[in-house]
Scaffold this active site. Structure first.
Site, mmCIF file in Angstrom:
data_model
loop_
_atom_site.group_PDB
_atom_site.id
_atom_site.type_symbol
_atom_site.label_atom_id
_atom_site.label_comp_id
_atom_site.label_asym_id
_atom_site.label_seq_id
_atom_site.Cartn_x
_atom_site.Cartn_y
_atom_site.Cartn_z
ATOM 1 N N ARG A 232 0.698 -1.191 -0.091
ATOM 2 C CA ARG A 232 0.088 -0.005 -0.038
ATOM 3 C C ARG A 232 0.895 1.184 0.008
ATOM 4 O O ARG A 232 1.840 1.324 0.656
ATOM 5 C CB ARG A 232 -0.640 0.149 1.115
ATOM 6 C CG ARG A 232 -2.212 0.574 1.255
ATOM 7 C CD ARG A 232 -2.865 0.660 0.031
ATOM 8 N NE ARG A 232 -4.255 -0.293 -0.024
ATOM 9 C CZ ARG A 232 -4.363 -1.377 -0.606
ATOM 10 N NH1 ARG A 232 -3.434 -1.863 -1.489
ATOM 11 N NH2 ARG A 232 -5.470 -2.008 -0.469
ATOM 12 N N GLU A 261 -3.355 7.706 -5.532
ATOM 13 C CA GLU A 261 -3.870 7.193 -6.468
ATOM 14 C C GLU A 261 -4.910 7.668 -7.157
ATOM 15 O O GLU A 261 -5.946 8.219 -6.364
ATOM 16 C CB GLU A 261 -4.061 5.456 -6.332
ATOM 17 C CG GLU A 261 -2.790 4.885 -5.845
ATOM 18 C CD GLU A 261 -2.831 3.419 -5.467
ATOM 19 O OE1 GLU A 261 -4.208 2.814 -5.949
ATOM 20 O OE2 GLU A 261 -1.869 2.793 -5.011
ATOM 21 N N HIS A 279 -1.130 -0.161 -9.725
ATOM 22 C CA HIS A 279 -1.819 -0.777 -8.775
ATOM 23 C C HIS A 279 -2.402 -1.987 -9.323
ATOM 24 O O HIS A 279 -3.531 -2.378 -9.349
ATOM 25 C CB HIS A 279 -2.865 0.078 -7.917
ATOM 26 C CG HIS A 279 -3.366 -0.718 -6.734
ATOM 27 N ND1 HIS A 279 -3.624 -0.021 -5.719
ATOM 28 C CD2 HIS A 279 -3.325 -1.901 -6.258
ATOM 29 C CE1 HIS A 279 -4.274 -0.505 -4.630
ATOM 30 N NE2 HIS A 279 -4.229 -2.068 -5.071
HETATM 31 N N1 LIG Z 1 -1.061 -4.266 -4.467
HETATM 32 C C1 LIG Z 1 -2.281 -4.826 -4.733
HETATM 33 O O1 LIG Z 1 -2.962 -4.975 -5.576
HETATM 34 C C2 LIG Z 1 -2.598 -5.834 -3.400
HETATM 35 C C3 LIG Z 1 -2.140 -5.129 -1.788
HETATM 36 N N2 LIG Z 1 -2.491 -5.683 -0.782
HETATM 37 C C4 LIG Z 1 -1.876 -5.213 0.622
HETATM 38 O O2 LIG Z 1 -1.084 -6.067 0.950
HETATM 39 C C5 LIG Z 1 -1.248 -5.967 2.374
HETATM 40 C C6 LIG Z 1 -0.793 -7.678 3.001
HETATM 41 O O3 LIG Z 1 -2.029 -8.663 2.480
HETATM 42 P P1 LIG Z 1 -1.938 -9.910 3.267
HETATM 43 O O4 LIG Z 1 -0.642 -10.573 3.241
HETATM 44 O O5 LIG Z 1 -2.923 -10.657 2.516
HETATM 45 O O6 LIG Z 1 -2.431 -9.665 4.822
HETATM 46 P P2 LIG Z 1 -2.074 -10.365 6.094
HETATM 47 O O7 LIG Z 1 -3.115 -9.597 6.980
HETATM 48 O O8 LIG Z 1 -2.101 -11.795 5.850
HETATM 49 O O9 LIG Z 1 -0.489 -10.008 6.446
HETATM 50 C C7 LIG Z 1 -0.051 -8.614 6.849
HETATM 51 C C8 LIG Z 1 1.234 -9.062 7.837
HETATM 52 O O10 LIG Z 1 1.560 -7.824 8.183
HETATM 53 C C9 LIG Z 1 2.096 -7.881 9.632
HETATM 54 N N3 LIG Z 1 2.157 -6.359 10.243
HETATM 55 C C10 LIG Z 1 1.111 -5.525 10.677
HETATM 56 N N4 LIG Z 1 1.774 -4.663 11.287
HETATM 57 C C11 LIG Z 1 3.198 -4.615 10.975
HETATM 58 C C12 LIG Z 1 4.363 -3.943 11.359
HETATM 59 N N5 LIG Z 1 4.069 -2.829 12.107
HETATM 60 N N6 LIG Z 1 5.354 -4.313 10.733
HETATM 61 C C13 LIG Z 1 5.422 -5.459 10.175
HETATM 62 N N7 LIG Z 1 4.592 -6.504 9.785
HETATM 63 C C14 LIG Z 1 3.329 -5.943 10.419
HETATM 64 C C15 LIG Z 1 0.702 -8.426 10.314
HETATM 65 O O11 LIG Z 1 0.993 -9.084 11.376
HETATM 66 C C16 LIG Z 1 0.631 -9.594 9.154
HETATM 67 O O12 LIG Z 1 1.363 -10.935 9.279
HETATM 68 C C17 LIG Z 1 -2.751 -5.645 2.505
HETATM 69 O O13 LIG Z 1 -3.211 -5.129 3.685
HETATM 70 C C18 LIG Z 1 -3.083 -4.850 1.135
HETATM 71 O O14 LIG Z 1 -3.021 -3.652 1.918
HETATM 72 C C19 LIG Z 1 -3.124 -7.030 -0.803
HETATM 73 C C20 LIG Z 1 -3.626 -7.605 -2.110
HETATM 74 C C21 LIG Z 1 -3.313 -6.923 -3.420
HETATM 75 O O1 LIG Z 2 -6.770 -6.304 -2.200
HETATM 76 C C1 LIG Z 2 -5.966 -5.444 -1.990
HETATM 77 O O2 LIG Z 2 -5.475 -4.814 -1.024
HETATM 78 C C2 LIG Z 2 -5.522 -4.584 -3.324
HETATM 79 O O3 LIG Z 2 -4.768 -3.489 -3.099
HETATM 80 C C3 LIG Z 2 -6.228 -4.814 -4.414
HETATM 81 O O4 LIG Z 2 -6.703 -3.819 -4.758
HETATM 82 P P1 LIG Z 2 -7.763 -3.577 -6.393
HETATM 83 O O5 LIG Z 2 -9.046 -4.291 -5.869
HETATM 84 O O6 LIG Z 2 -7.174 -4.230 -7.230
HETATM 85 O O7 LIG Z 2 -7.958 -2.174 -6.338
#
Ligand SMILES: NC(=O)C1=CN([C@@H]2O[C@H](COP(=O)(O)OP(=O)(O)OC[C@H]3O[C@@H](n4cnc5c(N)ncnc54)[C@H](O)[C@@H]3O)[C@@H](O)[C@H]2O)C=CC1
Ligand SMILES: O=C(O)C(=O)COP(=O)(O)O
Length: 527
Positions: A232, A261, A279
């Protein structure tokens, strides 16, 4: 008919369950201007978004009928969760559906950056055959620092190990044992920053992670380290990154996400060391279908009165617990409503005690039902499972939940106690095998009452004729008694009567009952 508003582009295949449901009307309007969104949300029972729609307090307040916001994806930083909770709107997301796509995308970005692929492609498109300028680096034997070892961080790790990278990870929830099991080195944030050749962030954007990678963090990195953000915008401080790239401290950055964004005029995009895309982490056919299916199912479930599988702003009931807890949900609501209807005074505490087989489960979802049904009587129907705890807190009402060994002979016993500024009253109920919910104690008196329909609770003095007088008076008011339960502590002492009656009794009848000899307190309730 439930009206579901979809305000970002979603997979048509993924939302099929919604489109085909007979009880939902789906309105798909991606990229609405704010005014239109406010108008549309005012008519919607559910709103489904991705990362683009900003679900602000204003949007939620306009959603007067809104019951659920579904995030077809992971990050919920575009949704005002506090405002959703305040307004009794459950927020759900789809945490699993795009993990693989985002992890694969992170690897694609990592390799693109390591080998300058976008820059070289662009140069070749311009007619240059420049092989010297685009010499890259290998991944093998390099150290990847993973900040945030959750779903995506873990998959990225496995992929990186396939490339023979060493991985060091930091996550507040990562223990040394878990790290060892996952085959990664456990590090503090500072250790990760100091040791990694590539650093990739996979945390949510929350207050604790906002600008987690700032000027100080860049200073702690190896000279020539490279950084990725496929999580993010805002986790990395862009101004600090710009300076680190300009000074050469950082050799490259791969960015999928940005602080603002669409990132149209972002100066980072002008730097040749930056590999960037708009993104696209979750933008695959598979991920989009997965998240749309997951969120559609949760939306339908909640609109039909069920429980969300992936709630963000209320605790979820683990699947293995659902069968065990579901039968107690009605009992919890009935006990809360029963006692809440008859207690007098301003509410201070709601105490819920669990015993018998109920001590084997996490009873929080049941406590939530008790609190909701009690508060609805004090605050009104705007209270629901989502906002009940928050409303209780705002009103200074304390909620206590306790497991006890006192079963009073029942295999399961749920006791609700309400403390007000005038009195403390309690009710206990159980689920009888094959017979359903029963109230078995009221204020310490043993009773056996089905908590359903029209009821009258009467405190009286245990004297001959008291019961008869109540029966006669109700007959005069044409009220038929279906069942009657009487409980007492001592002969001639205080006693309680609970009547199940066939219809509502009006205030006049209640007033007459209250003046009957030996009758102290009369309370009618409808469950
Ligand atoms: N670019 C994109 O299209 C996408 C982006 N994302 C982003 O990726 C992030 C992570 O997704 P997941 O792995 O599925 O979530 P998740 O919840 O499985 O993992 C997030 C991890 O971050 C850790 N965390 C929280 N605070 C922290 C800190 N201060 N320092 C280090 N670690 C910390 C948590 O303990 C957790 O293990 C989402 O929150 C979302 O914002 C997710 C999917 C798509
Ligand atoms: O799942 C997330 O956190 C994502 O960042 C994916 O974002 P989007 O649904 O592709 O706009």
């Amino acid at each position: 008919m439930h009206r579901v508003l979809i305000s970002d582009p979603l997979s048509e295949d993924g939302i099929k369950p919604l489109l085909e449901a007979a009880d939902t009307e789906v309105i798909q309007k991606p990229s609405m201007e704010k005014e239109e969104l406010l108008e549309e949300v005012a008519k919607a029972d559910a709103l489904i978004v991705r990362s683009q729609t900003q679900v602000t307090k204003e949007v939620l307040e306009h959603g007067v009928n809104l019951k659920i916001v579904g995030r077809a994806g992971v990050g919920v930083d575009n949704i005002d969760l506090d405002a959703a909770t305040d307004n009794g709107v459950v927020v759900v997301n789809a945490p699993d559906g795009n993990t693989i796509s985002t992890a694969e995308h992170t690897m694609a970005m990592l390799m693109s950056m390591a080998r300058n692929i976008p820059q070289a492609y662009h140069s070749l498109q311009q007619g240059n055959w420049d092989r010297k300028k685009y010499v890259g680096v290998e991944l093998k034997n390099k150290t990847l620092g993973v900040v945030g070892f959750g779903r995506i961080g873990r998959v990225v790790t496995r992929r990186a190990k396939g490339h023979r990278m060493n991985v060091i990870a930091y996550d507040p929830f990562l223990t040394r044992e878990k790290a060892e099991k996952a085959g990664v080195e456990h590090g503090t944030l500072d250790e990760v920053l100091a040791l990694a050749d590539f650093i990739t962030v996979h945390t949510p954007l929350i207050a604790a992670t906002h600008h987690l990678i700032n000027k100080d963090a860049f200073a702690k990195m190896k000279n020539g380290a490279r950084i990725l953000n496929c999580a993010r915008g805002g986790i990395i401080e862009e101004e600090a990154l710009y300076e680190a790239l300009q000074s050469g401290k950082i050799a490259g950055a791969a960015l999928d996400v940005f602080e603002e964004e669409p990132a149209i005029n972002n100066k980072l995009l002008e730097l040749p060391q930056v590999v960037s895309v708009p993104h696209l982490g979750a933008s695959t056919v598979e991920a989009q279908e997965n998240v749309a299916v997951d969120v559609s199912n949760d939306v339908m479930e909640v609109l039909r009165g069920g429980n969300a599988k992936q709630p963000v702003n209320i605790p979820s009931i683990p699947e293995e617990m659902q069968d065990k807890l579901t039968p107690y949900i009605t009992l919890s609501e009935k006990l809360g409503a029963f006692l809440g209807s008859i207690v007098r005074g301003g509410l201070n505490n709601i105490n819920v005690y669990y015993s018998g087989e109920l001590t084997d489960v996490d009873p929080t979802p049941l406590t939530r039902k008790v609190v909701k049904s009690v508060l609805q009587l004090f605050v009104g129907n705007r209270v629901n499972d989502v906002n009940s705890y928050k409303i209780a807190k705002d009103k200074g009402i304390e909620i206590n939940e306790q497991k006890t060994t006192s079963t009073k002979g029942f295999t399961n016993l749920l006791t609700v106690e309400l403390e007000t500024d005038e009195e403390t009253r309690s009710i206990a109920g159980t689920l009888l095998n094959g017979l359903g919910a029963r109230v078995v104690r009221l204020d310490g008196y043993s009773v056996d009452v089905i908590p359903e329909g029209h009821l009258i609770s009467i405190h009286h003095k245990d004297q001959p004729g008291a019961i008869g007088r109540v029966g006669s008076l109700l007959a005069e008011h044409d009220v038929n008694i279906a069942t009657m339960q009487v409980g007492r502590t001592d002969i001639g002492g205080a006693a309680i009567m609970i009547l199940t009656i066939d219809k509502e009794v009006g205030p006049e009848c209640q007033e007459h009952l209250a003046h009957v000899e030996d009758i102290n307190r009369v309370q009618y309730l409808k469950l």
